[in-house]
Design a protein around this motif. Structure first.
Motif, mmCIF file in Angstrom:
data_model
loop_
_atom_site.group_PDB
_atom_site.id
_atom_site.type_symbol
_atom_site.label_atom_id
_atom_site.label_comp_id
_atom_site.label_asym_id
_atom_site.label_seq_id
_atom_site.Cartn_x
_atom_site.Cartn_y
_atom_site.Cartn_z
ATOM 1 N N ILE A 156 -18.022 10.582 24.696
ATOM 2 C CA ILE A 156 -16.962 10.256 23.739
ATOM 3 C C ILE A 156 -16.303 8.931 24.086
ATOM 4 O O ILE A 156 -15.948 8.155 23.198
ATOM 5 C CB ILE A 156 -15.927 11.402 23.669
ATOM 6 C CG1 ILE A 156 -16.564 12.632 23.020
ATOM 7 C CG2 ILE A 156 -14.696 10.993 22.883
ATOM 8 C CD1 ILE A 156 -15.704 13.861 23.061
ATOM 9 N N SER A 157 -16.157 8.629 25.379
ATOM 10 C CA SER A 157 -15.540 7.353 25.757
ATOM 11 C C SER A 157 -16.432 6.170 25.378
ATOM 12 O O SER A 157 -15.933 5.160 24.869
ATOM 13 C CB SER A 157 -15.219 7.325 27.248
ATOM 14 O OG SER A 157 -16.398 7.301 28.021
ATOM 15 N N VAL A 158 -17.726 6.298 25.609
ATOM 16 C CA VAL A 158 -18.647 5.223 25.206
ATOM 17 C C VAL A 158 -18.682 5.110 23.687
ATOM 18 O O VAL A 158 -18.686 4.004 23.129
ATOM 19 C CB VAL A 158 -20.056 5.480 25.789
ATOM 20 C CG1 VAL A 158 -21.089 4.543 25.198
ATOM 21 C CG2 VAL A 158 -20.035 5.368 27.300
ATOM 22 N N ASN A 159 -18.676 6.248 23.018
ATOM 23 C CA ASN A 159 -18.675 6.257 21.559
ATOM 24 C C ASN A 159 -17.410 5.603 21.005
ATOM 25 O O ASN A 159 -17.468 4.840 20.041
ATOM 26 C CB ASN A 159 -18.798 7.697 21.062
ATOM 27 C CG ASN A 159 -19.005 7.785 19.579
ATOM 28 O OD1 ASN A 159 -19.520 6.865 18.960
ATOM 29 N ND2 ASN A 159 -18.587 8.889 19.009
ATOM 30 N N GLU A 199 -13.975 4.494 15.016
ATOM 31 C CA GLU A 199 -13.737 3.057 14.967
ATOM 32 C C GLU A 199 -13.825 2.512 16.388
ATOM 33 O O GLU A 199 -13.598 3.233 17.360
ATOM 34 C CB GLU A 199 -12.352 2.772 14.400
ATOM 35 C CG GLU A 199 -12.223 3.075 12.937
ATOM 36 C CD GLU A 199 -10.834 2.805 12.404
ATOM 37 O OE1 GLU A 199 -9.905 2.616 13.216
ATOM 38 O OE2 GLU A 199 -10.687 2.795 11.180
ATOM 39 N N THR A 200 -14.121 1.251 16.517
ATOM 40 C CA THR A 200 -14.189 0.629 17.831
ATOM 41 C C THR A 200 -12.787 0.506 18.409
ATOM 42 O O THR A 200 -11.916 -0.112 17.816
ATOM 43 C CB THR A 200 -14.844 -0.766 17.717
ATOM 44 O OG1 THR A 200 -16.139 -0.614 17.144
ATOM 45 C CG2 THR A 200 -14.961 -1.416 19.075
ATOM 46 N N ASN A 201 -12.580 1.119 19.564
ATOM 47 C CA ASN A 201 -11.295 1.079 20.250
ATOM 48 C C ASN A 201 -11.550 1.126 21.761
ATOM 49 O O ASN A 201 -11.608 2.198 22.356
ATOM 50 C CB ASN A 201 -10.415 2.249 19.813
ATOM 51 C CG ASN A 201 -8.990 2.106 20.275
ATOM 52 O OD1 ASN A 201 -8.676 1.258 21.102
ATOM 53 N ND2 ASN A 201 -8.130 2.944 19.742
ATOM 54 N N LEU A 204 -12.893 8.554 7.662
ATOM 55 C CA LEU A 204 -13.581 9.449 8.587
ATOM 56 C C LEU A 204 -13.698 8.820 9.972
ATOM 57 O O LEU A 204 -13.588 9.506 10.984
ATOM 58 C CB LEU A 204 -14.959 9.802 8.033
ATOM 59 C CG LEU A 204 -15.768 10.817 8.826
ATOM 60 C CD1 LEU A 204 -15.018 12.145 8.869
ATOM 61 C CD2 LEU A 204 -17.124 10.996 8.233
ATOM 62 N N GLN A 205 -13.881 7.497 10.029
ATOM 63 C CA GLN A 205 -14.001 6.817 11.305
ATOM 64 C C GLN A 205 -12.669 6.749 12.050
ATOM 65 O O GLN A 205 -12.637 6.708 13.269
ATOM 66 C CB GLN A 205 -14.558 5.400 11.124
ATOM 67 C CG GLN A 205 -16.032 5.363 10.826
ATOM 68 C CD GLN A 205 -16.337 5.698 9.380
ATOM 69 O OE1 GLN A 205 -15.476 5.589 8.519
ATOM 70 N NE2 GLN A 205 -17.553 6.119 9.109
ATOM 71 N N SER A 206 -11.558 6.715 11.344
ATOM 72 C CA SER A 206 -10.267 6.629 12.016
ATOM 73 C C SER A 206 -9.823 7.959 12.600
ATOM 74 O O SER A 206 -8.930 8.004 13.445
ATOM 75 C CB SER A 206 -9.202 6.120 11.047
ATOM 76 O OG SER A 206 -8.961 7.068 10.030
ATOM 77 N N ILE A 207 -10.444 9.042 12.175
ATOM 78 C CA ILE A 207 -10.061 10.366 12.670
ATOM 79 C C ILE A 207 -10.533 10.594 14.107
ATOM 80 O O ILE A 207 -9.845 11.241 14.880
ATOM 81 C CB ILE A 207 -10.600 11.455 11.723
ATOM 82 C CG1 ILE A 207 -9.870 11.371 10.391
ATOM 83 C CG2 ILE A 207 -10.430 12.841 12.322
ATOM 84 C CD1 ILE A 207 -10.394 12.315 9.347
#
Length: 127
Positions: free
Chosen positions: A20-23, A32-34, A101-104
């Motif tokens: 999940i951290s890499v994702n 989203e990229t964070n 969906l990506q921001s969730i």
């Protein structure tokens, strides 16, 4: 609590939160990229990895890592829910839908939901 169950849960959550951290850091699947949030999630995965490095002779220390890691995972899920709520509220004020969906960050929410049950289970077994 059975030491095999503790080891399994530590391995499961360490691998899950590393994924999940890499994702989250690179935004591969449903996120989203964070990179900052990805680093925080990886620090949580390190709590589980350090629990795996503890001695098998003292299972309470391993349970403590599992307890703290699951509590932190639960807090990260609550934080993500608050971010979704602020994004939705900002969209209501501005007049457009800012939630996608990506921001969730659905994988983080699901892992936090699972960790909440593990946290309760470990708390009961730890006492």
């Amino acid at each position: 609590m059975n030491p095999r169950v503790i080891t399994f849960l530590l391995i499961f959550f360490a691998a899950l939160l590393t994924f999940i951290s890499v994702n989250t850091a690179f935004g591969f699947y449903l996120t989203e990229t964070n990179p900052i949030l990805g680093a925080v999630i990886f620090i949580n995965a390190l709590i589980y990895f350090f629990g795996l490095l503890e001695s098998h002779d003292d299972p309470k220390r391993r349970e403590a890592h599992l307890l703290i890691g699951s509590y932190f995972s639960y807090l990260l899920a609550i934080f993500q829910v608050l971010l979704i709520f602020t994004s939705w509220l900002n969209g209501r004020i501005e007049g457009y839908c800012a939630v996608s969906l990506q921001s969730i960050n659905l994988p983080l929410l699901i892992s936090g939901f699972i960790a909440s049950f593990v946290n309760d289970y470990v708390k009961k077994a730890y006492n």
